[in-house]
Motif scaffolding. Structure first.
Motif, mmCIF file in Angstrom:
data_model
loop_
_atom_site.group_PDB
_atom_site.id
_atom_site.type_symbol
_atom_site.label_atom_id
_atom_site.label_comp_id
_atom_site.label_asym_id
_atom_site.label_seq_id
_atom_site.Cartn_x
_atom_site.Cartn_y
_atom_site.Cartn_z
ATOM 1 N N THR A 10 -42.077 -27.194 7.932
ATOM 2 C CA THR A 10 -43.007 -26.062 7.902
ATOM 3 C C THR A 10 -42.879 -25.267 9.208
ATOM 4 O OG1 THR A 10 -44.792 -27.370 8.875
ATOM 5 C CG2 THR A 10 -44.665 -27.334 6.479
ATOM 6 N N CYS A 12 -44.167 -23.632 12.643
ATOM 7 C CA CYS A 12 -45.027 -24.291 13.630
ATOM 8 C C CYS A 12 -45.553 -23.222 14.574
ATOM 9 C CB CYS A 12 -44.170 -25.332 14.345
ATOM 10 S SG CYS A 12 -45.028 -26.250 15.594
ATOM 11 N N LEU A 18 -44.285 -27.948 22.020
ATOM 12 C CA LEU A 18 -43.344 -26.863 22.276
ATOM 13 C C LEU A 18 -44.117 -25.563 22.471
ATOM 14 C CD1 LEU A 18 -40.704 -27.711 19.496
ATOM 15 C CD2 LEU A 18 -40.913 -28.640 21.801
ATOM 16 N N GLU B 14 -43.988 -14.817 19.799
ATOM 17 C CA GLU B 14 -42.927 -14.504 18.827
ATOM 18 C C GLU B 14 -41.622 -14.381 19.593
ATOM 19 O OE1 GLU B 14 -43.753 -14.071 15.522
ATOM 20 O OE2 GLU B 14 -41.609 -13.978 15.059
ATOM 21 N N SER B 15 -40.750 -15.380 19.444
ATOM 22 C CA SER B 15 -39.486 -15.351 20.170
ATOM 23 C C SER B 15 -38.326 -15.297 19.184
ATOM 24 C CB SER B 15 -39.362 -16.607 21.043
ATOM 25 O OG SER B 15 -38.044 -16.714 21.554
ATOM 26 N N ASP B 16 -37.323 -14.487 19.509
ATOM 27 C CA ASP B 16 -36.120 -14.457 18.674
ATOM 28 C C ASP B 16 -35.263 -15.689 18.932
ATOM 29 O OD1 ASP B 16 -36.785 -12.080 17.536
ATOM 30 O OD2 ASP B 16 -35.571 -10.856 18.896
ATOM 31 N N TYR B 17 -35.528 -16.379 20.023
ATOM 32 C CA TYR B 17 -34.649 -17.474 20.439
ATOM 33 C C TYR B 17 -35.271 -18.854 20.243
ATOM 34 C CZ TYR B 17 -32.615 -13.379 22.530
ATOM 35 O OH TYR B 17 -32.090 -12.129 22.711
ATOM 36 N N LEU B 18 -36.579 -18.951 20.482
ATOM 37 C CA LEU B 18 -37.247 -20.243 20.385
ATOM 38 C C LEU B 18 -38.225 -20.203 19.214
ATOM 39 C CD1 LEU B 18 -38.043 -20.798 24.189
ATOM 40 C CD2 LEU B 18 -35.940 -21.271 22.928
ATOM 41 N N LYS B 19 -37.882 -20.911 18.168
ATOM 42 C CA LYS B 19 -38.719 -20.915 16.970
ATOM 43 C C LYS B 19 -39.122 -22.350 16.634
ATOM 44 C CE LYS B 19 -36.117 -17.097 14.804
ATOM 45 N NZ LYS B 19 -37.103 -16.026 14.784
ATOM 46 N N PRO B 20 -40.269 -22.783 17.144
ATOM 47 C CA PRO B 20 -40.691 -24.152 16.823
ATOM 48 C C PRO B 20 -40.901 -24.332 15.314
ATOM 49 C CG PRO B 20 -41.979 -23.269 18.656
ATOM 50 C CD PRO B 20 -41.201 -22.125 18.066
ATOM 51 N N LEU B 21 -40.447 -25.467 14.813
ATOM 52 C CA LEU B 21 -40.670 -25.858 13.424
ATOM 53 C C LEU B 21 -41.292 -27.248 13.445
ATOM 54 C CD1 LEU B 21 -37.247 -24.792 11.864
ATOM 55 C CD2 LEU B 21 -39.448 -23.680 11.492
ATOM 56 N N PHE B 36 -39.896 -29.500 16.444
ATOM 57 C CA PHE B 36 -38.537 -29.367 16.961
ATOM 58 C C PHE B 36 -38.122 -27.899 16.904
ATOM 59 C CE2 PHE B 36 -35.892 -28.571 13.155
ATOM 60 C CZ PHE B 36 -36.851 -28.741 12.176
ATOM 61 N N MET B 37 -36.946 -27.622 17.415
ATOM 62 C CA MET B 37 -36.424 -26.264 17.324
ATOM 63 C C MET B 37 -35.001 -26.305 16.803
ATOM 64 S SD MET B 37 -37.753 -24.055 20.470
ATOM 65 C CE MET B 37 -36.530 -24.829 21.492
ATOM 66 N N ARG B 38 -34.716 -25.377 15.922
ATOM 67 C CA ARG B 38 -33.359 -25.278 15.434
ATOM 68 C C ARG B 38 -32.525 -24.589 16.501
ATOM 69 N NH1 ARG B 38 -33.849 -24.130 9.391
ATOM 70 N NH2 ARG B 38 -34.781 -26.181 9.584
ATOM 71 N N THR B 39 -31.331 -25.081 16.697
ATOM 72 C CA THR B 39 -30.454 -24.423 17.658
ATOM 73 C C THR B 39 -29.015 -24.544 17.194
ATOM 74 O OG1 THR B 39 -29.938 -24.213 20.006
ATOM 75 C CG2 THR B 39 -30.035 -26.430 19.128
#
Lengths: 247, 247
Positions: A10, A12, A18, B14-21, B36-39
């Motif tokens: 989902t 976050c 984070l 709102e970050s284009d680089y750091l998107k917590p999930l 976590f974050m997708r990278t």
């Protein structure tokens, strides 16, 4: 080993762990900004058991690694899945855009099935965050060795190997690596972390004579800390302990 | 070297680089979740120049490292600032809660002054993200060597060293490390990255005979990749190139 199922991802919007921040600054007169996350420094410990001539590592399921493997497999043609020994043929898989609300059971035969749980399990050095203001790095390292691996080792026996910056793009934290020699006499519990904090850590031993093969076997998912520290030991402790050098 | 000023930290919703999930899952029957974050996966390259017998590294200002140093200094008594050789006395500094809207100019004599810009500058291997779906890891590595360091090296000359997982707690990405031997004849530009993409990279050379001292000098901020790869070279290439072993 691990059974992982009922996986759901989902978005976050509010995380206790984070917290993206943005720093604005001028670099040599040019206005810039950078998104980063504050994190704690950390310590890690290479543990060598002199009774069994084994390294003591921890092994645990890492959700972030699992998701990364899923991402990579999803975008890779099945025939090129994980052949580390054939570097040149390994497809370069891009990280796709975040998938919101994805849900699938392990093994479900959808277009992007979840990988086996083992894909998210990594071998790591015993390690912990520097989040206790009144303790020295050595004392924190000592506590982690006790909690995670069950060895009660005096602070004075922790040898500092070196320190370095990790995640320079996102967190920039400092990691300090120690070496601890233990014996079976120091073993006071089974280790395994703090179940109350959700830690499910398996303590594993890597025999000294297998260490270099283990370090360079890309089929075994591990951190660079494991590889580096095994080689550090090989270079610095081999006069003291015989170690296989056929790599 | 770098001039950094007008520093301001803001929250980043709102970050284009750091998107917590957040991933929810059952582990051995217990319901859990993990942020976590997708990278992207990444490649790094140890470059050795056979003409000058130097390693070629990149050096750049890393905002995340800078912020981390600021955080640590802020919570550390001045007298215990950065004495790596006295590991036992180094205070374990906690990461404090995020400070929103902080602002200060470099050198401002507030209660928590900004550190010098040099505190955020790190030495790293030439590296890049695996974000081009149609290129092999070797091709991406080759492009990075050209863009960042100015050497045009054929893909066939890239030797895979190994791979490992990085940031296992947050990103879990896979990093693959290569070794590239270059000569002055391969040098086609000054390197320095893509200024259009905001990269300000300085190419630096570390003479072979200073490499091991450099690797273990904790006063020089660097990634573990630099330390590990120098030692890998020491162990695997020393029959070919003479390297100082007085460490």
């Amino acid at each position: 080993m691990e059974e992982i199922n009922n996986i759901e991802v989902t978005p976050c919007t509010e995380s206790d762990y984070l917290k993206p921040l943005r720093v604005h600054y001028n670099q040599n007169g040019t206005k810039k900004s950078w998104d980063f996350m504050r994190t704690h420094d950390s310590v890690s410990v290479l543990i060598f058991n002199t009774s069994s001539h084994c390294f003591v590592l921890v092994k645990q399921f890492r959700p972030a690694v699992f998701m990364c493997e899923w991402e990579r497999n999803k975008t890779q043609p099945p025939q090129s899945a994980e052949k580390p020994e054939e570097g040149a043929s390994e497809a370069a898989a891009p990280a796709a855009e975040p998938q919101e609300g994805q849900s699938a059971a392990e093994g479900e035969s959808s277009s992007s099935p979840w990988p086996p749980a083992a894909a998210g399990v990594t071998y790591e050095l015993c390690a912990g965050l520097v989040d206790k203001p009144n303790l020295s790095l050595e004392e924190i390292a000592r506590q982690e060795v006790l909690e995670e691996c069950g060895y009660d080792v005096p602070v004075a026996k922790l040898k500092r190997i070196t320190s370095y910056r990790s995640g320079v793009g996102v967190t920039g934290a400092k990691q300090t690596m120690f070496y601890a020699e233990v014996s079976d006499d120091n073993c006071v519990s089974a280790g395994g972390g703090e179940p109350g904090e959700g830690e499910l850590i398996e303590v594993v031993k890597v025999p000294l004579h297998e260490a270099m093969t283990f370090a360079y076997d890309e089929r075994i998912p591990k951190t660079m800390g494991v590889i580096f520290s095994f080689i550090w030991f090989h270079n610095n402790m081999s006069p003291k302990y015989k170690i296989s050098t056929n790599v």
